[in-house]
Design an enzyme around this catalytic site. Structure first.
Site, mmCIF file in Angstrom:
data_model
loop_
_atom_site.group_PDB
_atom_site.id
_atom_site.type_symbol
_atom_site.label_atom_id
_atom_site.label_comp_id
_atom_site.label_asym_id
_atom_site.label_seq_id
_atom_site.Cartn_x
_atom_site.Cartn_y
_atom_site.Cartn_z
ATOM 1 C CD GLN A 125 8.018 -2.941 -3.504
ATOM 2 O OE1 GLN A 125 6.916 -2.452 -3.615
ATOM 3 N NE2 GLN A 125 8.871 -2.988 -4.523
ATOM 4 C CB SER A 128 6.064 3.259 1.449
ATOM 5 O OG SER A 128 5.860 3.278 0.066
ATOM 6 C CD GLU A 243 6.905 -1.425 -8.401
ATOM 7 O OE1 GLU A 243 8.045 -0.970 -8.231
ATOM 8 O OE2 GLU A 243 5.998 -1.316 -7.575
ATOM 9 C CG ASN A 363 -0.606 7.339 -12.922
ATOM 10 O OD1 ASN A 363 0.173 6.430 -12.607
ATOM 11 N ND2 ASN A 363 -1.752 7.107 -13.551
ATOM 12 C CD GLU A 364 -0.663 12.557 -9.581
ATOM 13 O OE1 GLU A 364 -0.326 11.521 -8.965
ATOM 14 O OE2 GLU A 364 -1.793 12.708 -10.092
#
Lengths: 381, 334
Positions: A125, A128, A243, A363-364
């Site tokens: 993948q 980013s 995902e 997680n933010e």
């Protein structure tokens, strides 16, 4: 509510269990995130594929056995129970494949799916960029229109196992006047294409498990665009739900880990001070398993997994860290021994667990999504 | 495998929720704090709804539901903070009386002439002069008629659930085995109520966070506030499946029901605690008053979450259950 398996599902479980028992390598294959480890894992992937276990829920024509969602869950539970090797094909089969099924042309499906399942073509993948991590819409890599296709230029980073893979998928800005999530297109391309340079990056745990990919006017034909030009964001968001929600972390993984943790606690003489952390790991893994069963029930009944998949991601990632912390606490001073047969795997697992709150959407960000899209709170500025 | 409530179960739940919302408003809860007659009035409405005879067979005057249905309705009772010993009576004592063939005592509780309360130790809550008191010790259960001489009322942090010290002086009306099963039923019903209480406090906090503005924006748009609420939502989301699973185990006689009930109770108690802490923090000073409704639910949660075994009790049961030999045919079933 009926939490029992049907006779057909039990038969499926027995079949999976027997095959895994007969075929899972006794010694373990080590990490799949090193060059040699990766190639050892490919042999296992081919073995899985030949026996029809590589992509159980896929159509038969692509190497699947058309297992139901519940059967897939069962297979995953058996897989982890059997301590079977890491799936180095997962970024293709769990993350790209859903998009291919949803948005791919028949030609693309015919070309890509079976070789992906057979581990003949390995995918990474390329999501980013140095300037686009949590903020994926800040993607700057671009694609210029040319005759018969596009020329791609830019840089992608944090491509898991990218140094060992064959093809990547990623978003490139095809409309030069666009910003944010508009004007992006989803491309599939081979890492051997002229103009591509791949550089492995060592992860914290010592494995060369990441890669940077540099693209300099790389030609990609129209046939390798997934979905419509300019609609890459829509195609990409389709996978992000899987995902976070189901595909990436099935409950079997944590039940197996919690079971091993419990055995470790027993082996250490059941120390009272560690009891709570150990049973908390089990309870959380079991809660995740029960929750997943209810999610799958809803999907089988036709519901779509929405932003609630963000709840899953927060939960499993933090559970995984707590579980591994409990193990390191039990190991005491030996918890630093990276080659020890007992401590080594727990230490490796702990380091991997630390990445959990970061990948698949930090997680933010997940908490923002829960707040705004599940709880209906007003958007932050 | 069908791991969610069915359409029928959800419809019943919605009907009961709507009726309870009208019947048990915060105003009526406050009235119940001041005057036990208001509690009896609410109880009479709960009887009309069939909530008290929920788990008793229709032939004996009940609705004949099992824990899988009852758990959803107990959550709704928790959501409105319904006062009165719903779980003690409907989940534990009425079914026990029906099974023991104690028809007279059963009629007492089903008609509302008296209700039943459970005593796990020296304390009991909601005991009235016409109550039946079931004392559970291990697997033994003993049923007493409450007499004022045996009860010493004490002040409780939740005036809606008044405690008393109970020392029986007369012989029990009935005794028998089945204490553990009775306890499991109560602990599960209470877990469900706690989930409802948590959801109520979250709902209050969410509504407030959407409208309360500071520095020119709703406070619910600030990340710290968002993350507190998200964390409470995660805790609740992963407690709920354990409660539903325990209900399934109870209803189907699973050999590990006690372990499943304890897991559910641990996580339900943690989830309601989290919801209460977050709600109070989101409300700020205004939530820290008796004028505001939050404390009605917060105090009920404090009172109820320790009523059916404390954390250590449930943790020990889980640890013992995990340590027992496991059926290796099931993959991970404890």
């Amino acid at each position: 509510m009926d939490l029992t398996w049907t006779p057909r599902e039990l038969a499926f479980r027995d079949e999976a269990r027997a095959w895994l028992e007969a075929n899972v390598p006794r010694e373990g294959l080590g990490s799949g995130d090193t060059r040699e480890g990766f190639f050892r894992h490919l042999a296992w992937e081919k073995q899985l594929f030949e026996a029809g276990w590589a992509v159980v829920s896929w159509p038969k024509e692509y190497g699947g056995r058309e297992a139901s969602l519940f059967e897939w869950l069962i297979f995953e539970e058996e897989y982890y129970r059997a301590r079977a090797p890491q799936r180095v094909t997962q970024n293709g089969i769990f993350l790209l494949a859903p998009s291919l099924f949803a948005f791919g042309t028949p030609e693309q499906q015919a070309r890509f799916l079976r070789p992906m399942a057979a581990a003949e073509v390995l995918w990474a993948q390329a999501w980013s960029e140095p300037g686009a991590g949590s903020d994926l819409a800040a993607t700057r890599a671009r694609a210029e229109r040319v005759d018969g296709g596009w020329r791609l230029t830019g840089q992608k980073t944090w491509c898991t196992r990218g140094a060992f893979c064959d093809w990547i998928y990623g978003l490139f800005r095809t409309d030069p006047n666009s910003t944010r999530h508009k004007g992006l297109t989803y491309f599939l391309l081979p890492l051997k294409a002229p103009g591509i340079t791949v550089r492995g990056v060592e992860k914290l745990d010592g494995d060369e498990g990441f890669a940077e990919v540099f693209l300099d006017n790389v030609f990609v034909p129209d046939a390798d665009v997934l979905g419509k030009v300019g609609e890459g964001w829509k195609v990409a968001m389709a996978t992000t739900g899987s995902e976070r929600g189901l595909s990436l972390r099935s409950p079997g993984r944590y039940m197996a880990a919690a079971s091993r943790l419990f055995d470790l606690w027993r082996d250490k003489g059941r120390p009272a001070a560690h009891r709570d952390a150990v049973i908390d790991a089990w309870i959380d893994a079991d809660a995740y398993r029960c929750h997943t069963a209810s999610t799958v029930t809803r999907m089988v009944n036709g519901e779509k997994l929405g932003a609630e998949s963000s709840l899953n991601k927060i939960f499993w990632s933090e559970m995984d860290i707590a579980l591994h912390e409990a193990a390191l606490a039990l190991l005491g001073p030996e918890a630093i021994l990276s080659e020890d047969p007992v401590a080594g795997p727990w230490l490796k697992g702990y380091q991997f667990a630390l990445a959990g709150p970061i990948y698949a959407g930090t997680n933010e960000i997940q908490r923002n999504v829960v707040a705004e899209r599940v709880l209906g709170l007003p958007k932050g500025s | 495998m069908y791991a969610t409530p069915t359409t029928e179960q959800r419809e019943l739940r919605a009907q009961v929720a709507a009726t309870l919302a009208t019947a048990c408003t915060p105003g009526r809860l406050r009235a119940a704090w001041a005057d036990r007659a208001a509690v009896r009035a609410l109880w009479a409405e709960a009887i009309e709804l069939g909530l008290i005879g929920l788990m008793v067979a229709p032939e004996a005057g009940g609705l004949g539901l099992d824990a899988r249905d009852a758990v959803l309705l107990a959550e709704e009772a928790g959501f409105v903070g319904l006062p009165g010993p719903l779980v003690d009576t409907a989940w534990v004592i009425a079914p026990l009386l029906a099974a023991a063939g104690e028809t007279e005592a059963l009629e007492t509780v089903l008609s509302g002439a008296g209700w039943g309360v459970v005593s796990l130790g020296p304390l009991v809550a909601d005991a009235e002069p016409d109550s039946l008191i079931l004392r559970i010790e291990g697997d033994r259960a003993q049923l007493y008629a409450a007499t004022p001489a045996d009860l010493r009322p004490l002040a409780g942090v939740d005036p809606g659930r008044p405690p008393a010290r109970f020392s029986p002086s007369a012989a029990p009306l009935w005794e028998g085995p089945g204490g553990v099963a009775a306890f499991d039923r109560g602990a599960l019903g209470a877990s469900a109520q706690l989930m409802g209480l948590g959801r109520r406090m979250m709902a209050l906090a969410l509504d407030y966070a959407k409208v309360r503005e500071q520095f020119g924006r709703p406070i619910g748009s600030y990340q710290a506030v968002q993350h507190h609420l998200a964390n409470a939502a995660v805790a609740a989301a992963f407690a709920e499946p354990l409660v539903l699973r325990a209900a399934h185990s109870l209803a189907t006689g699973h050999p590990n029901t006690s372990v499943h009930v304890s897991m559910a109770h641990l996580r339900a108690a943690a989830a309601v605690d989290k919801a209460g802490r977050v709600a109070l923090q989101v409300f700020g000073a205004i939530g820290y008053t008796t004028e505001h409704d939050l404390h009605l639910y917060l105090k009920r949660a404090w009172s109820l979450s320790r009523a059916w075994g404390d954390e250590e009790f449930h943790r020990s049961r889980v640890a013992a259950g995990l340590d027992a030999p496991r059926d290796t045919k099931e993959t991970w079933d404890v």
